[in-house]
Design a protein around this motif. Structure first.
Motif, PDB file in Angstrom:
ATOM      1  N   ARG A  16      38.181  46.071  39.780  1.00  0.00           N
ATOM      2  CA  ARG A  16      37.810  47.478  39.941  1.00  0.00           C
ATOM      3  C   ARG A  16      39.056  48.343  40.100  1.00  0.00           C
ATOM      4  O   ARG A  16      39.181  49.406  39.501  1.00  0.00           O
ATOM      5  CB  ARG A  16      36.882  47.643  41.151  1.00  0.00           C
ATOM      6  CG  ARG A  16      36.546  49.073  41.548  1.00  0.00           C
ATOM      7  CD  ARG A  16      35.919  49.923  40.477  1.00  0.00           C
ATOM      8  NE  ARG A  16      34.735  49.313  39.915  1.00  0.00           N
ATOM      9  CZ  ARG A  16      34.133  49.755  38.810  1.00  0.00           C
ATOM     10  NH1 ARG A  16      34.593  50.808  38.177  1.00  0.00           N
ATOM     11  NH2 ARG A  16      33.073  49.148  38.338  1.00  0.00           N
ATOM     12  N   ARG A  17      40.030  47.860  40.904  1.00  0.00           N
ATOM     13  CA  ARG A  17      41.276  48.612  41.070  1.00  0.00           C
ATOM     14  C   ARG A  17      42.025  48.729  39.750  1.00  0.00           C
ATOM     15  O   ARG A  17      42.581  49.780  39.419  1.00  0.00           O
ATOM     16  CB  ARG A  17      42.171  47.954  42.115  1.00  0.00           C
ATOM     17  CG  ARG A  17      41.794  48.343  43.522  1.00  0.00           C
ATOM     18  CD  ARG A  17      42.826  47.882  44.493  1.00  0.00           C
ATOM     19  NE  ARG A  17      42.338  46.620  45.039  1.00  0.00           N
ATOM     20  CZ  ARG A  17      43.079  45.683  45.598  1.00  0.00           C
ATOM     21  NH1 ARG A  17      44.363  45.858  45.700  1.00  0.00           N
ATOM     22  NH2 ARG A  17      42.552  44.586  46.057  1.00  0.00           N
ATOM     23  N   LEU A  18      42.018  47.625  38.989  1.00  0.00           N
ATOM     24  CA  LEU A  18      42.678  47.645  37.686  1.00  0.00           C
ATOM     25  C   LEU A  18      41.995  48.644  36.758  1.00  0.00           C
ATOM     26  O   LEU A  18      42.662  49.453  36.103  1.00  0.00           O
ATOM     27  CB  LEU A  18      42.666  46.247  37.067  1.00  0.00           C
ATOM     28  CG  LEU A  18      43.242  46.122  35.661  1.00  0.00           C
ATOM     29  CD1 LEU A  18      44.689  46.595  35.617  1.00  0.00           C
ATOM     30  CD2 LEU A  18      43.117  44.686  35.176  1.00  0.00           C
ATOM     31  N   LEU A  19      40.676  48.622  36.709  1.00  0.00           N
ATOM     32  CA  LEU A  19      39.943  49.564  35.868  1.00  0.00           C
ATOM     33  C   LEU A  19      40.212  51.007  36.297  1.00  0.00           C
ATOM     34  O   LEU A  19      40.427  51.888  35.456  1.00  0.00           O
ATOM     35  CB  LEU A  19      38.448  49.270  35.909  1.00  0.00           C
ATOM     36  CG  LEU A  19      37.562  50.205  35.087  1.00  0.00           C
ATOM     37  CD1 LEU A  19      37.956  50.181  33.611  1.00  0.00           C
ATOM     38  CD2 LEU A  19      36.101  49.814  35.273  1.00  0.00           C
ATOM     39  N   ASP A  20      40.220  51.260  37.594  1.00  0.00           N
ATOM     40  CA  ASP A  20      40.507  52.609  38.096  1.00  0.00           C
ATOM     41  C   ASP A  20      41.907  53.061  37.679  1.00  0.00           C
ATOM     42  O   ASP A  20      42.101  54.215  37.273  1.00  0.00           O
ATOM     43  CB  ASP A  20      40.367  52.670  39.618  1.00  0.00           C
ATOM     44  CG  ASP A  20      38.926  52.556  40.090  1.00  0.00           C
ATOM     45  OD1 ASP A  20      37.994  52.692  39.259  1.00  0.00           O
ATOM     46  OD2 ASP A  20      38.733  52.306  41.301  1.00  0.00           O
ATOM     47  N   GLY A  21      42.867  52.148  37.777  1.00  0.00           N
ATOM     48  CA  GLY A  21      44.232  52.481  37.377  1.00  0.00           C
ATOM     49  C   GLY A  21      44.338  52.754  35.888  1.00  0.00           C
ATOM     50  O   GLY A  21      44.974  53.723  35.464  1.00  0.00           O
ATOM     51  N   LEU A  22      43.719  51.916  35.084  1.00  0.00           N
ATOM     52  CA  LEU A  22      43.737  52.114  33.641  1.00  0.00           C
ATOM     53  C   LEU A  22      43.077  53.437  33.255  1.00  0.00           C
ATOM     54  O   LEU A  22      43.573  54.165  32.393  1.00  0.00           O
ATOM     55  CB  LEU A  22      43.024  50.951  32.940  1.00  0.00           C
ATOM     56  CG  LEU A  22      43.749  49.609  32.969  1.00  0.00           C
ATOM     57  CD1 LEU A  22      42.814  48.502  32.504  1.00  0.00           C
ATOM     58  CD2 LEU A  22      45.009  49.655  32.129  1.00  0.00           C
TER      59      LEU A  22
END
Length: 74
Positions: A16-22
């Motif tokens: 989820r953090r990765l998706l938010d960052g992307l």
């Protein structure tokens, strides 16, 4: 290893953090950083992501600078 071992840091929260960052970078926020303190694969991904965001930020700044210079010469 039997191929079924999961990376403990590569859980839904990490994804989820990765998706938010992307998503943030896609939307133009190159200041977004992921925490690199995670163990394993997620920590490695975060490091690569942060490096890419840094490079994109530099390129964006340079394009903006050149655009202003060229625009000022008209």
């Amino acid at each position: 290893m039997d191929g079924t071992t999961k990376h403990p840091a590569l859980d839904e929260e990490g994804l989820r953090r990765l998706l938010d960052g992307l998503t943030a970078v896609r939307d133009g926020d190159c200041s977004t950083r992921l925490p690199t303190d995670a163990d394993g694969l997620l920590g490695e991904i975060a490091g690569v992501f942060n490096g890419m965001a840094d490079q994109l930020s530099l390129v964006t700044s340079e394009v903006t600078r050149v655009s202003r210079e060229v625009g000022g010469q008209g």
